[in-house]
Structures are given as structure tokens and as C-alpha cells.
Write an enzyme that holds these catalytic residues in place. Sequence first.
Site, PDB file in Angstrom:
ATOM      1  N   CYS A  88      -4.582 -11.068  -4.501  1.00  0.00           N
ATOM      2  CA  CYS A  88      -3.410 -11.887  -4.165  1.00  0.00           C
ATOM      3  C   CYS A  88      -2.924 -11.634  -2.744  1.00  0.00           C
ATOM      4  O   CYS A  88      -2.058 -12.347  -2.240  1.00  0.00           O
ATOM      5  CB  CYS A  88      -2.280 -11.625  -5.158  1.00  0.00           C
ATOM      6  N   LYS A  93     -13.196   4.911   0.853  1.00  0.00           N
ATOM      7  CA  LYS A  93     -13.000   6.368   0.864  1.00  0.00           C
ATOM      8  C   LYS A  93     -14.292   7.102   1.200  1.00  0.00           C
ATOM      9  O   LYS A  93     -14.308   7.995   2.050  1.00  0.00           O
ATOM     10  CB  LYS A  93     -12.471   6.841  -0.491  1.00  0.00           C
ATOM     11  N   CYS A 112      -5.250  -6.291  -2.993  1.00  0.00           N
ATOM     12  CA  CYS A 112      -5.491  -7.049  -4.216  1.00  0.00           C
ATOM     13  C   CYS A 112      -5.951  -8.458  -3.827  1.00  0.00           C
ATOM     14  O   CYS A 112      -5.750  -8.910  -2.689  1.00  0.00           O
ATOM     15  CB  CYS A 112      -4.193  -7.109  -5.012  1.00  0.00           C
ATOM     16  N   CYS A 123      -2.963  -5.039  -7.266  1.00  0.00           N
ATOM     17  CA  CYS A 123      -1.571  -4.613  -7.144  1.00  0.00           C
ATOM     18  C   CYS A 123      -1.006  -4.451  -8.554  1.00  0.00           C
ATOM     19  O   CYS A 123      -1.565  -4.973  -9.530  1.00  0.00           O
ATOM     20  CB  CYS A 123      -0.761  -5.621  -6.338  1.00  0.00           C
ATOM     21  N   GLU A 170     -14.880  12.089  -4.066  1.00  0.00           N
ATOM     22  CA  GLU A 170     -14.586  11.987  -5.510  1.00  0.00           C
ATOM     23  C   GLU A 170     -13.821  13.218  -5.992  1.00  0.00           C
ATOM     24  O   GLU A 170     -14.065  13.749  -7.072  1.00  0.00           O
ATOM     25  CB  GLU A 170     -15.873  11.791  -6.317  1.00  0.00           C
ATOM     26  N   ALA A 191      -7.322   3.145  -3.642  1.00  0.00           N
ATOM     27  CA  ALA A 191      -7.846   2.454  -4.814  1.00  0.00           C
ATOM     28  C   ALA A 191      -9.336   2.190  -4.629  1.00  0.00           C
ATOM     29  O   ALA A 191      -9.907   2.416  -3.558  1.00  0.00           O
ATOM     30  CB  ALA A 191      -7.089   1.143  -5.035  1.00  0.00           C
ATOM     31  N   MET A 192      -9.972   1.700  -5.683  1.00  0.00           N
ATOM     32  CA  MET A 192     -11.394   1.357  -5.612  1.00  0.00           C
ATOM     33  C   MET A 192     -11.632   0.378  -4.457  1.00  0.00           C
ATOM     34  O   MET A 192     -10.838  -0.541  -4.242  1.00  0.00           O
ATOM     35  CB  MET A 192     -11.842   0.713  -6.918  1.00  0.00           C
TER      36      MET A 192
END
Length: 201
Positions: free
Chosen positions: A146, A15, A144, A181, A87, A10-11
Site C-alpha cells: 500500500c 538485511k 507494504c 504494514c 538471522e 521486515a522480510m
Amino acid sequence: MAKLYFKYGAMGSSKTAQALITKYNYEENNLNVWLIKPSADVRDGADILKSRIGLQSKVHIIPPDADIYQLFAETKKDVCNVIIVDECQFLTSTQIDQLRYIVNDFNVPVMCFGLRTDFQTKLFPGSMRLMEVADTIQEIKTICDCGAKATVNARIDADGHIITQGAQVVLGGNDSYIAMCHKCYVNGIREGKQIKLHKNK
């Protein structure tokens, strides 16, 4: 035997940093790297790949009509030990096949780094093809707010609300996206929550 690798996250999952560190590791062992990225992402300049933590390198830009196999065969096959792609989700499915054929025909490993899904949790064309033809698929994890594992790249509007409609490709970083999430993503949409982007923390 060389392999085609797909490393997705994910962002904010580092990466690009991992792609650049991998490049450094190969070069430290006197191996030649062909670093490429699609022309859809030129936020850091026409020939620069830059991570959020400040690592950067010159990169070869690949337009959507480029034949990567032909480029490699004509200019890189005798001087390249590994191909690193950042990318990769923005490559066409045909270009992913071209990378696959480079691995097969020239025994050169190809390491692709990118997103798996867009802001609507739909696969990008390049990522979909990699899920189908890569030899090794590895998730680069991030969390996330959370504390759960983030899997969704939520696009946030100027008022802090999750966007659910629009073009698949809208470039941005911490100013317009946040990794979440799936539970927080769905709850944020249902409840119309105002999401605080990390740039504002």
C-alpha cells in the site's frame, strides 16, 4: 569503544544484503570479519549466506548449543576485527549475551542483522534480548504494497490467506511470507483477503 549493534527489518528489507555489503567494506579495508549465522537457517546450504539479490559468502554456522564467546576466545580473538551476524533472531538469548560479553571483554564490534518479530508480531528470543542489551538499534525500512512502512512479517498459506497460528520458526521467503504494514495485516485477517505474494507478480 566497540558496540553491539542490532539492525532489524521486515522480510525483504535487504538485511542479508546489507550484512554482506558491510562485510565487503570491512575486508576492503584489510579488516578480518567473522561472519556467522544460526543453524536454524540453512536454506542456502550448510555454510553459505546468500541474499535475495544474489550476493553470497561463506559463513560459520552456529548451532543453538554453541558457546559463541568460547569459540571466539579460542579461535578468533587475535584474528578478528568485527563479527557480523545474520538471522540473529534465531540465536538464543544466552548466545546474545555471549556476543555482548565479546564486545565488552575484547573490544570487538558485533553487528547483528535480523527480524524483530515473527508472523504473529511477537518478538523472537534473540531479538528480544538484543532490544534489551544492544548499544545501537536501527531499523532497516521496507514498504507494504500500500506504500506505508512495513513492520509485519505475514505468513501466507497456499490459498493466499494470512496464517495466524503455528510454529514460530517456519523457514521461507517470497514463497510464504510478505512484509506488510500493521493496518493491511489486520484488515487482511479480518476480511479474509487473498494476499498475492511477490513471487507471483
